[in-house]
Design an enzyme around this catalytic site. Sequence first.
Site, PDB file in Angstrom:
ATOM      1  N   GLY A 111      -5.451  67.976  -4.429  1.00 26.70           N
ATOM      2  CA  GLY A 111      -6.229  68.933  -3.638  1.00 26.70           C
ATOM      3  C   GLY A 111      -6.832  68.370  -2.365  1.00 26.70           C
ATOM      4  CB  SER A 112      -7.159  64.949  -0.979  1.00 22.86           C
ATOM      5  OG  SER A 112      -8.082  64.448  -1.922  1.00 22.86           O
ATOM      6  CG  ASP A 167      -7.111  62.935 -12.987  1.00 20.13           C
ATOM      7  OD1 ASP A 167      -6.502  63.870 -13.535  1.00 20.13           O
ATOM      8  OD2 ASP A 167      -7.045  62.692 -11.765  1.00 20.13           O
ATOM      9  CB  VAL A 173     -11.208  66.771  -4.347  1.00 20.11           C
ATOM     10  CG1 VAL A 173     -11.504  65.967  -3.083  1.00 20.11           C
ATOM     11  CG2 VAL A 173     -10.843  68.206  -3.992  1.00 20.11           C
ATOM     12  N   GLY A 201      -2.925  62.047  -2.867  1.00 22.85           N
ATOM     13  CA  GLY A 201      -3.126  61.315  -1.621  1.00 22.85           C
ATOM     14  C   GLY A 201      -3.300  62.270  -0.452  1.00 22.85           C
TER      15      GLY A 201
END
Length: 303
Positions: A210-211, A82, A231, A181
Amino acid sequence: MTLVSSTPMLQEARKSGYGIVAFNVHSFDMLYSVAEAAAEIDAPVIIQTTVGTVQNLGPDSIVKTANAASEKYDIPMALHLDHCTDLDVIIQCIRAGYTSVMIDASMHPFEENISLTNQVINITKYIDVNVEAELGKVGGVEDNIVVSNKDAEKAVPSECKEFIERTGVPTLAPAIGTAHGIYSGDPDIDFKRIEEIASLVDEPLVLHGGSAIPEEDVKQCITLGMAKMNVSTELKNAYSEAIKDHFSQTPDSLDPRKYLSKAKEVAKKLATEKMTLVGCAGKAQEIKTQAYPNQYKIDSLRV
């Protein structure tokens, strides 16, 4: 089933209108937590690591562990690097056996982003490795990449189309208002922008940050064309808070098997909820036959 490129599973997901969750893990225990959760609900999954995690655990060890988990649970699993800005690290991970990499050149001007992305595309041209790129700038903190709110900028739909045409990149992460975040308020997601980008390109789109996005917002993003949702912070925080809670409740209980098992169960629960939310629960066997028919036939002949 050994690790697979995420390209076919994401193409199948976009075509069929659901999403695949990519979880950033920071330890081998977290990796197995996610893999076990995916297996229990028959879901394809993407394991992600940041550059910092690669440096901490080593790419060869990460690949061996991910391959072992994929074979143990017999689910379609990809291993993704990532937000990497370093071509040498990308090459190192590909050589180790990563099946997907992200070249993040979004901090550079458009033409330079294209040039750097094409360098990675040329490396992966003849091997089965997915490449992800980013347009616009997603705000927040991801490992050592920090983008302030004032510097965050959304992707331009016409540039997304041109970018894909000039690079051939199979997956694109356009900045659409999310942030890395945990959000202090509701995310400012530009759904109209997602819809416009998706109308111009057929490639799977990636939802970064996506969190803790509200469930209805996630579902709308997936419906509009986002086929991969990242996530990271939410999983890391849940895992760590479970360990903190263990020592808060039982400060003298120092057996790692006890506190790690609690963290694992919390991580599994969160991973299960996220995969169910994007609609990939129950899709593993379908993905095998639709996206990886040749590999599935080979694996099925193993004794």
